[in-house]
Design an enzyme around this catalytic site. Structure first.
Site, mmCIF file in Angstrom:
data_model
loop_
_atom_site.group_PDB
_atom_site.id
_atom_site.type_symbol
_atom_site.label_atom_id
_atom_site.label_comp_id
_atom_site.label_asym_id
_atom_site.label_seq_id
_atom_site.Cartn_x
_atom_site.Cartn_y
_atom_site.Cartn_z
ATOM 1 N N SER C 305 23.497 56.316 -26.836
ATOM 2 C CA SER C 305 23.193 56.177 -25.411
ATOM 3 C C SER C 305 23.024 54.723 -25.005
ATOM 4 C CB SER C 305 21.876 56.909 -25.086
ATOM 5 O OG SER C 305 21.957 58.261 -25.428
ATOM 6 N N HIS C 373 16.379 62.063 -21.896
ATOM 7 C CA HIS C 373 16.406 62.652 -23.237
ATOM 8 C C HIS C 373 14.999 62.961 -23.756
ATOM 9 C CE1 HIS C 373 20.680 62.440 -23.745
ATOM 10 N NE2 HIS C 373 20.716 61.151 -23.436
#
Lengths: 436, 436, 436, 436
Positions: C305, C373
């Site tokens: 990410s 997340h």
């Protein structure tokens, strides 16, 4: 693909084409022939015709016309085909003369020259969408009619040869059949179940829809609503020793995740017209893999199978001098009253001896079901008395049934051993029963 | 059916089977052979093997191994096959001796006895799911390699014979290909377009996705992502006289309901390995019917076709003494500079004469595209100069293109007339141009 | 079902209906309005009309007419809607008067009385097949236009409320997108990829078709060719520390069975018009389960990410008095030249501190991706320097990327801890980096 | 799409998730609640839970737990929901205070503030795959239970409001149901047929599979095996005057191409839980268009409909002073013996008067079936005596049935006239019968 309905589209396409070309004199003329039942003439037209569109129509008319014939006229038609679509003897003689041993190309030329034109005729008829199923059914008629006619046996060889090529394993698809399957397929499952009859839609629903039941079949893309063969599976905790608890409506269903055993309790070949073309062998093995993928907890794969020829064999052995029958067993059998059956321990002992030792002249197992599964690589695992108390079960085997075990690691080994040495794989328990 | 994914399932099934049986010595042994490139040995194993599961694995390994071979080794492999899988000469001799003219059954026995075992080998390889496409591609290799080798020509006949049976019209499906078609099919349309190149995905999108464009193809169920042949159609108001306006990105799209004309502007055979097995004939007629069903207002069905052999013919006619060339035309042609083209009126006159009169020795049209459409029952409708100014168009035919008209009521009649009398159907306008 | 093409059928159905009822004066009349752009009048007709067939046509015309408007006229149209389809103030007053605390039924009556008629208008428009996608796109326009207009913000609340109900999780379907997916879906994947641009069809083919790549998306049945959100997955042996090797065309592909790690390297929301309706949360967890089913050997599920707000935060922290920056780090940052980046060890230390400690006022993680997340139950697993050297990667985070780990057993616990106590789950390694 | 099985996948996905998160204390705790039947507590958990994965499990458990409740406990559960998930009175009061007439945004705020939390609860439950059908069935329970309870009526309004939005016409699909439809759908057709009972699978096969029969239904994508409403169609040469010949097994089938008339002889709403949400209106019109497309030769579209309230009306009219009854008719009716029926000419005259003149207080047709079709734009075309001699037919209408004609060009006009002026469209023949 934009349309899933290729097949449907092609069918109605044909009627459209028919309308469009109907004006042409040629078609109009052959149409009148229908009344004279001159099907063979139509077949000649089909072979002569190089224009595909009209050829399709001719083929379609042959199939429709054929389906309306009486059995007697079908027999006449088949004989007419054999007579009319044989071999060009001259060309064949030329090919024979050109051949000498070792000349593969000349042999190939000979091969093509010797091909009866009936094969090409069947291929031409097959060009119509939907024809394949009807040709399979035509061969089923032929098998019923041909008796000992050498002439018709030859035509049957043409069919078998072509079907062997068309129904090549690579063209088949395996599908699970369940309660979301089209009704037109399900009704055929009811019709084709050959081992344990399905008593209508409610019964069917249990066999395909219950959480602990599975049904898988092979299909050919040109016959999408016709299963070729299917196998019924029960998911259970333990290896079953009788068929009634599996078929009972009142049985306790289990969650499939709890099952450890998959039981193949019925295998049905669906198409008489595909006689001699084998699929079952492979179906079972593929279903084993499908089930393992869906339910990794499954560890045991067995059949629950009939012993169809046990009593027939026993009767013969009693009359003859078969050493497989001990003196005691002879007495027991001789003393059995009409309709009675031996005690369970005797029945299983006899069955175990029979299944492990009784052989055909070529050395294979005497029992046809045993031959199928052993040839497939399975092990004769257990023998059960009082396992199938239906009239057929009693009549064939005093109610005895058996389990054949498909044990992944051993399948190939057993298959080879049976194929090459005719050695029959059986569990120690069965061996002991058989007195080995 | 519960799963649409029969084919996929079967592919991964095979790798599962592979894992399961890999333990057996037999498989392990043959695996080592791979390094020695002993493919023919694997083929022997395959033919000997009666256990289907392991047979499938062998077949799969043959295909994988094959695909890694150099062209040279492929040639060796093909020759090895021919040598190893020929005919049993003794059995064949017996069958020959048993035959006498008129005995169809004996001829059939001879037929089977003379079949090269290479045919059965190909059938065995085909049992693996996914094999059909790879066998088609194997034959494409063979066609490229065989040259004038009689030996390999024989093997090619085996392939062609089997493919003729497997790709029987009755097994094919027609599908429209559009922008909702899977990308894996669309990329093949780009690759296979043989007439007017597709310049990437944007160009493709217009050809399949524009409201006034259609693309149809034939597919075989065992090769679902491989078109066998496809035809591209433009829906227009009038009959077009040039290709550029049809392919242009800037053209004006029309609503399909406004179209009166369907133009078949490109037909591409996709599979080199299916050479000699004809589909195009039928595809066009079926597409006509599909389009009529979707758009009942369509009244005219024409092609916009190249004239691939016009200049080649003209060059020959100029050199030779061909009476089809008038004196004036001879002068014109002789005077043409390198790269120049005749005036439009001359070009169309020459083309009209050529297309209506130039013949092959057997009496059929000299031009291959003309032969295809005339044999199909179409009429030579119009001839256009300056219709295809691409390098190929200019080089083949000075830019001339033509329309063949598919006129429903007349198709069958024209087809018959061409097939039996070689008579070429042409419109009065074309006839006049040709000087008839 | 006999037809899969419900949606298509309905679309052409509408044009058929249109043709059939076009004769009636009413329709003819409203048609003339089109020229006057009186869309709001059409909306009134739609609400008044109790005859569904004509109502559908009106709705379709509203959508078509709308799509042709300029941005300015769209704004006028939206304002017109708000003005014309408000609330019946009298009825609302009556409902208010009838309510007293504790009276749920009276509150419900009040609820319905207070519903702006614009909601019902949107529901009426949605009755046309294909309308849902166009309404989503209409809201995307509205979001772009509304700025700070309170009036339009209210209308946007209507859209959001209805979409929240229509795009309820229970109505969505997850699909794998691969190379057999229709091109019309794939072209949207190219268009919507928001994180790592897809450079055309060849690049796409790798992302969806390579054996070690997966792409999954959520779809709504009324918008079958429009993904709502999708996630791209790489199957790898180890946890990756940079994006370039994943996107490289030259990378070594691995067999999926060899992979032990699934890397979520890109998540893209596709529909601006569904802003505020969250799917991503759930998509990742479902994909984890799908992958585990297909590839049981997978044991690690991580993201790769970006850290989109690292540099923005650092700039603020440098200017302000943020204690998260040590004196040494302040110096380093202050000394950085334009376009330069800190040494790798400094970059990862800063990132680790930032991600584990920088908070929004409500206590959630400052970084939006981290917030997503962590809220989802993932653990901040690793931090990598020089992991994304693209201009955006450098500009946002000096090239730093991170892995968030989805650890099945811990997901729910972490999610709860973050949701209730804002506690950020991080691996010991990251904790150590952050100086905890 | 790579998988068609989104729904299935999601279901098993849930059990996977369940297994994975089961370790967490929270889930374990609520599980124990099951024994205490504290469903409302589970609902509170669901609303509080912001972690979707566990929320899905909670929702699933609510549905499973609910389905096991007795009717009595279901009633308690519904009341518990109303009590627990009402409105925040304070927030509502604030919103009321902030509103003044003309302030649409304040009204919208009020709207949202007044929404009972039970609506959000239903939306949350719906997030589980497969929940929609179970919620529809939950409302069916509620309708059966609620009686005159104001409290429960309010909850029912929540359901109806949400279902109105979810089952918006734009989300529905029309499908033909035939013999290739999955058995799980077909068994529901048997169960749901409300007008002319289907006597098992053989009867069903005729209704869906005969060449001159059609059956179409609306489906919602979240309930793919549940028809919402379906209509049965007979293709005939002429307009039929009785039902028995249509249902007879011995009737002569015709080729669909020969039909000129499509008869809608049965319409069944399938889902009690969707009471108040209307589909039938539109279904008929769409089926007209589908049939016209398939069979362009069809020119007449009529119903064969019952007259369910004729005798009930006549009994009332006889007792009251209804001027629609002539003196002669009064005598006839008064003289009718128990179980007898008037002469055919009297029966059709009475029916014609009743259907064209008997009205409800609001001016609409007294007969509910008449109201439906007239409101739909149909014309009362013919009246038949002795047309339905089943017990129900005799009991409701002395066996009278009628045809309503759907005449494409007039549908919209008639619909408008009935909607605005309550004018009943009838053929001259019926008018004459009615004595107009």
């Amino acid at each position: 693909m934009a349309d899933g309905g290729g097949l449907m589209a092609q069918r109605s396409f044909l009627s459209d084409i028919l309308r469009r070309v109907a004006g042409s004199g040629r078609i109009a003329r052959t149409r009148q022939n229908d009344g004279e039942s001159d099907l063979v003439t139509l077949c000649h037209n089909l072979m002569d015709d190089q224009g595909e569109a009209s050829g399709l129509i001719t083929a379609k008319r042959i199939l429709e016309h054929y389906s309306g014939l009486s059995a007697e006229n079908k027999a006449l038609f088949f004989k007419g085909i054999v007579d009319a679509f044989g071999v060009d003897d001259r060309a064949l003689q030329v090919a024979i003369d050109a051949w000498s041993p070792g000349d593969v190309n000349a042999a190939r030329t000979l091969h093509f020259a010797a091909e009866p034109r009936s094969q090409e005729l069947i291929r031409c008829i097959n060009r119509v969408p939907g024809a394949t199923a009807r040709l399979v059914s035509m061969r089923a008629d032929l098998l019923g009619i041909m008796g000992k006619s050498e002439k018709l046996r030859g035509l049957d060889e043409d069919f078998q040869h072509l079907f062997g090529s068309w129904f090549n394993r690579g063209f088949l698809e395996i599908h699970r059949i369940d309660w979301s399957t089209p009704a037109e397929v399900l009704e055929k499952v009811i019709a084709y179940e050959a081992v344990h009859e399905i008593a209508g839609w409610d019964d069917l629903r249990q066999r395909v829809g219950d959480p602990d039941r599975r049904l898988f079949g092979f299909f050919h893309p040109a016959m999408p609503s016709e299963p070729l063969i299917f196998v019924e599976v029960a998911l259970t905790e333990d290896i079953p020793g009788a068929i009634a608890p599996i078929l009972s409506r009142e049985r306790t269903r289990i969650e499939p995740e709890r099952a450890r055993t998959a039981v193949f309790y019925s295998i049905s070949n669906c198409q008489k017209g595909l006689h001699g073309i084998s699929f079952g062998n492979f179906l079972i093995k593929q279903v084993v893999v499908e089930l393992q993928r869906e339910l990794p907890e499954l560890s045991t794969f067995v059949t629950l199978s009939p012993v169809p020829a046990l009593r027939k064999w026993a009767a013969g052995a009693l009359q003859g001098d078969d050493p497989l029958l001990s003196g005691a067993d002879r007495k027991t059998l001789a003393a059995l009253e009409e309709g009675a059956r031996p005690e369970p321990d005797v029945a299983v002992r006899l069955a175990a001896r029979y299944l492990t030792r009784a052989k055909r002249p070529r050395g294979t197992a005497y029992d046809p079901v045993a031959h199928f599964h052993l040839g497939n690589g399975a092990v004769l695992h257990r023998v059960h008395a009082e396992a199938d108390l239906s009239p057929r079960g009693l009549s064939n085997s005093w109610g005895v049934m058996v389990n054949y075990l498909y044990d992944g690691d051993q399948i190939e080994t057993h298959h080879q051993a049976y194929a090459t040495e005719r050695s029959i794989a059986a569990s120690p328990k069965v061996r002991a029963l058989a007195g080995d």
